[in-house]
Design a protein around this motif. Structure first.
Motif, PDB file in Angstrom:
ATOM      1  N   PHE A  41       0.831  -1.204   0.000  1.00 13.35           N
ATOM      2  CA  PHE A  41       0.000   0.000   0.000  1.00 13.35           C
ATOM      3  C   PHE A  41       0.870   1.260   0.000  1.00 13.35           C
ATOM      4  O   PHE A  41       0.589   2.218  -0.715  1.00 13.35           O
ATOM      5  N   SER A  42       1.917   1.270   0.826  1.00 12.86           N
ATOM      6  CA  SER A  42       2.742   2.474   0.938  1.00 12.86           C
ATOM      7  C   SER A  42       3.468   2.779  -0.363  1.00 12.86           C
ATOM      8  O   SER A  42       3.597   3.948  -0.736  1.00 12.86           O
ATOM      9  N   ALA A  47       4.862   6.179  -4.283  1.00 17.28           N
ATOM     10  CA  ALA A  47       5.502   6.168  -5.599  1.00 17.28           C
ATOM     11  C   ALA A  47       4.495   6.201  -6.746  1.00 17.28           C
ATOM     12  O   ALA A  47       4.856   6.492  -7.874  1.00 17.28           O
ATOM     13  N   GLY A  48       3.258   5.869  -6.451  1.00 12.75           N
ATOM     14  CA  GLY A  48       2.227   5.834  -7.485  1.00 12.75           C
ATOM     15  C   GLY A  48       1.817   4.404  -7.787  1.00 12.75           C
ATOM     16  O   GLY A  48       2.633   3.482  -7.713  1.00 12.75           O
ATOM     17  N   VAL A  84      -5.673   5.132   1.675  1.00 14.23           N
ATOM     18  CA  VAL A  84      -6.720   4.699   2.600  1.00 14.23           C
ATOM     19  C   VAL A  84      -6.431   3.271   3.071  1.00 14.23           C
ATOM     20  O   VAL A  84      -6.528   2.954   4.261  1.00 14.23           O
ATOM     21  N   GLY A  85      -6.046   2.398   2.136  1.00 16.23           N
ATOM     22  CA  GLY A  85      -5.678   1.026   2.500  1.00 16.23           C
ATOM     23  C   GLY A  85      -4.510   1.007   3.470  1.00 16.23           C
ATOM     24  O   GLY A  85      -4.498   0.224   4.433  1.00 16.23           O
ATOM     25  N   ALA A  89      -4.330  -0.587   7.178  1.00 22.56           N
ATOM     26  CA  ALA A  89      -3.293  -1.576   7.480  1.00 22.56           C
ATOM     27  C   ALA A  89      -2.475  -1.158   8.696  1.00 22.56           C
ATOM     28  O   ALA A  89      -2.148  -1.992   9.549  1.00 22.56           O
ATOM     29  N   VAL A  90      -2.160   0.122   8.810  1.00 18.85           N
ATOM     30  CA  VAL A  90      -1.386   0.606   9.964  1.00 18.85           C
ATOM     31  C   VAL A  90      -2.206   0.469  11.244  1.00 18.85           C
ATOM     32  O   VAL A  90      -1.686   0.031  12.282  1.00 18.85           O
ATOM     33  N   VAL A  91      -3.484   0.805  11.174  1.00 20.81           N
ATOM     34  CA  VAL A  91      -4.350   0.618  12.344  1.00 20.81           C
ATOM     35  C   VAL A  91      -4.426  -0.866  12.693  1.00 20.81           C
ATOM     36  O   VAL A  91      -4.350  -1.254  13.866  1.00 20.81           O
TER      37      VAL A  91
END
Length: 138
Positions: A41-42, A47-48, A84-85, A89-91
């Protein structure tokens, strides 16, 4: 093709892979697997979307076997959806590693539901959020 326009089939392929990974996270309770998905996701968010690992896999393994794309879309809404994903994921990672466990399950479940909608029905919740925010902001 400019980098700001993407084959509409790519994000659906990525959503299908994301659905599988997130379902595996829920089944196994694997925080490290969720960390992998957060990394994916990051990369898509920073990076796109065309530079994400799932986009690369689509470009190398899937797209050559398909007919040329009939439709392209702006890359900005899917990029926002990756953000948003990443948030969910971090949460989820916080829940899995710091507790409570239900937080990890709930956040992963929300991300899974969104990925499933995109993969199966072509409905991108994050993309729709992006468009709504753009309309609201003017």
């Amino acid at each position: 093709m400019p980098i700001d326009r993407i084959d509409v089939r790519g994000p659906r392929f990525a959503a299908a892979l994301t659905t599988v990974v997130l379902a595996a996270v829920l089944i196994t309770g694997s925080g490290p697997l969720l960390a992998f998905q957060a990394l994916v996701f990051s990369i898509g968010a920073v990076a796109g979307v065309p530079r994400s690992p799932y986009a690369w896999l689509f470009k190398v393994a899937v797209r050559p076997r398909l007919s040329p794309p009939d439709e392209f879309e702006d890359a900005a809404p899917p990029r926002f959806a990756q953000s948003v994903g990443l948030y969910f994921a971090v949460v989820g990672l916080a829940g899995y590693f710091l507790g409570p466990q239900w937080l990890g399950l709930a956040a992963t479940g929300c991300a899974l539901a969104a990925a499933f909608l995109n993969a199966v029905f072509g409905y991108c919740l994050g993309c729709e959020m992006y468009l709504l925010l753009r309309r609201t902001a003017g």
